[in-house]
Design a protein around this motif. Structure first.
Motif, PDB file in Angstrom:
ATOM      1  N   SER A 203       0.827  -1.213   0.000  1.00 21.43           N
ATOM      2  CA  SER A 203       0.000   0.000   0.000  1.00 21.43           C
ATOM      3  C   SER A 203       0.860   1.261   0.000  1.00 21.43           C
ATOM      4  N   SER A 221      -8.883   5.122   0.792  1.00 24.29           N
ATOM      5  CA  SER A 221      -9.396   3.764   1.005  1.00 24.29           C
ATOM      6  C   SER A 221      -8.256   2.754   1.083  1.00 24.29           C
ATOM      7  N   LYS A 222      -7.283   2.888   0.191  1.00 23.47           N
ATOM      8  CA  LYS A 222      -6.142   1.965   0.192  1.00 23.47           C
ATOM      9  C   LYS A 222      -5.315   2.115   1.466  1.00 23.47           C
ATOM     10  N   GLU A 225      -7.219   0.383   4.252  1.00 25.02           N
ATOM     11  CA  GLU A 225      -7.147  -1.075   4.087  1.00 25.02           C
ATOM     12  C   GLU A 225      -5.801  -1.633   4.541  1.00 25.02           C
TER      13      GLU A 225
END
Length: 496
Positions: A203, A221-222, A225
């Motif tokens: 990421s 969002s990444k 996550e």
């Protein structure tokens, strides 16, 4: 070349060379000469098998090597390997007519680079595999160059290219998809870059490029996550600087994890921003908490009370009546403290209710303590304990006795005995022994050193444990009559 023509003289010549101790040198020279053969026609003549790159000199060397038992094979094997690579790149379809000397000087890495720059990727991969080049220096590096070239092609769709790259690079080690995606983005293919980033396992490599491509929601969002809070903070701070305040707050509202982390940041760094966040979310309870905390930072009493009033309003909006009532009580206490400070000159503002009452008791302001007790509905037991300890600390025994007679003690009278003993006053302690309940008589008598009284109470209660306790406090030489009496009582209780 008599051996090539199947002449019987070949064996004689070889043995003659061997007798002169020149066979090893002859084989070495044959191997070396093979490396310098360059003309295709000459090489064809020297090849033993059409698909194998052995020159005549190598065939001769191979034949001579049969007569040597200790000839090292490394030079022979190395030359075969080098010639195979050289013949491949000398082909007219490649067009790199290197000599053996040039090849040795430029190194295999440079040769692979030249093949890559000419976009001869299959040949470059074959050379890497054949020479067993480390993957990160060989095949993976070639595939990365191929992928960077592939994403710049305009003829194929994003889906086709992304699939081709992922299939080709599936088993390759150490390749960063973010570098390939960067090349795609620089070529104006943003959607392809996003598709390629889906294959990037790290990421930390995905997020910076997504931010560069102005894909902020996806970058956030990444980052979430990934579970890396530092990465999330990096994205949040970037968005804070890039977006206007409204859009920034709106994006955070759609990402609860990011919003929670940003609130934690604001608690320590940006209090005003935290207030704005609570206002936008209509979070009245948190706004109330915010005003309460802010009140403690104010030096002026008026400002502190104003903040507390704001907190009360927010708590009522949130239907948190307990919090609202508690805050109102704090405001009343502050006003009471200020009034007493002005009247009596005692420093009280900011004290808790308990500390305020303790301070007032220590200076003899008992009426004001009674007022606080009634106004703030202090529980009886708590009030009696507080006053008992305060009067004992002050050693105001007269006031303590008056207090004990004011009404029936909700905490009993054993605490009066114990607190007097704690301050080394047995005389005062004895005043309260008679008021102690029967269950606590033994303990009270022993506290003031009245063993006989304790014995009477224990025998009256017929409690074997208490009788044993009193016995342990008796001296066998001086209290022998009492001891006998206690033992008889103990025996009687034990029979029952």
């Amino acid at each position: 070349m008599t051996w090539l023509w199947h002449s019987q003289k070949a064996d004689e010549y070889l043995r003659e060379i061997k007798e002169q101790s020149l066979l090893s040198e002859a084989v070495r020279q044959c191997v070396e000469a093979a490396g310098h053969e360059h003309e295709p026609e000459t090489q064809k003549t020297l090849l033993r098998v059409s698909h194998t790159v052995y020159s005549f000199s190598l065939q001769a060397a191979s034949f001579g090597k049969c007569f040597l038992s200790n000839f090292p094979p490394e030079q022979f094997v190395s030359m075969c390997r080098d010639l195979r690579v050289l013949n491949a790149v000398r082909d007219y379809t490649v067009g790199i007519p290197l000599s053996l000397t040039q090849f040795k000087q430029m190194t295999i890495q440079v040769l692979i680079d030249r093949l890559v720059y000419r976009k001869l990727y299959p040949l470059a991969i074959e050379v890497c595999c054949y020479l067993k080049t480390p993957e990160y220096q060989g095949v993976s590096r070639v595939l990365k160059h191929w992928a960077c070239y592939k994403v710049q092609q305009k003829e194929e769709s994003d889906e086709v290219i992304a699939k081709a790259v992922s299939v080709k690079l599936a088993d390759a080690a150490g390749i960063s998809y973010s570098e390939i995606a960067t090349k795609a983005y620089e070529s104006g293919r943003t959607e392809l870059a996003i598709k390629l980033l889906e294959f990037e396992p790290r990421s930390g490599e995905q997020v910076p490029l997504l931010l560069k491509m102005k894909k902020s929601p996806l970058a956030l969002s990444k980052a979430i996550e990934s579970g890396d809070t530092d990465l999330v903070y990096t994205v949040v701070m970037y968005l804070k600087n890039e977006l206007n305040r409204g859009d920034f707050f709106m994006m955070l509202r759609n990402q609860p994890v990011a919003l929670s982390l940003y609130k934690q940041f604001c608690k320590h760094q940006e209090q005003d921003t935290l207030k704005d966040l609570f206002n936008q979310d209509d979070d009245h309870e948190e706004l109330g908490n915010f005003y309460v905390k802010a009140s403690y930072k104010e030096q002026r009493l008026e400002a502190r009370i104003a903040h507390l009033q704001s907190a009360v309003d927010e708590y009522y909006k949130a239907k948190k009546e307990f919090s609202a009532k508690t805050t109102e009580d704090e405001m009343r206490l502050l006003r009471f403290q200020r009034k007493l400070e002005e009247e009596k000159g005692e420093q009280l503002v900011g004290f808790s209710l308990h500390d305020t009452m303790t301070t007032l008791l220590s200076v003899g302001l008992h009426k004001h303590v009674e007022q606080l007790y009634k106004d703030f509905r202090v529980p009886d037991k708590r009030f009696w304990w507080l006053r008992l300890k305060a009067l004992a600390e002050k050693e105001d025994w007269e006031e303590l006795e008056k207090f004990s007679k004011s009404k029936k003690s909700p905490i009993g009278y054993l605490p009066f005995v114990e607190v007097c003993i704690k301050h080394h006053n047995k005389y005062e302690a004895r005043k309260y022994v008679s008021k102690v309940t029967l269950e606590q008589k033994v303990k009270a008598h022993l506290a003031v050193g009245d063993v006989e009284g304790a014995a009477e109470a224990a025998i009256e209660r017929r409690n074997e444990s208490e009788i044993g306790t009193v016995l342990s406090r008796c001296a066998a030489t001086t209290d022998h009559l009492l001891v006998e009496r206690l033992n008889r009582a103990k025996a009687t209780v034990a029979k029952k």
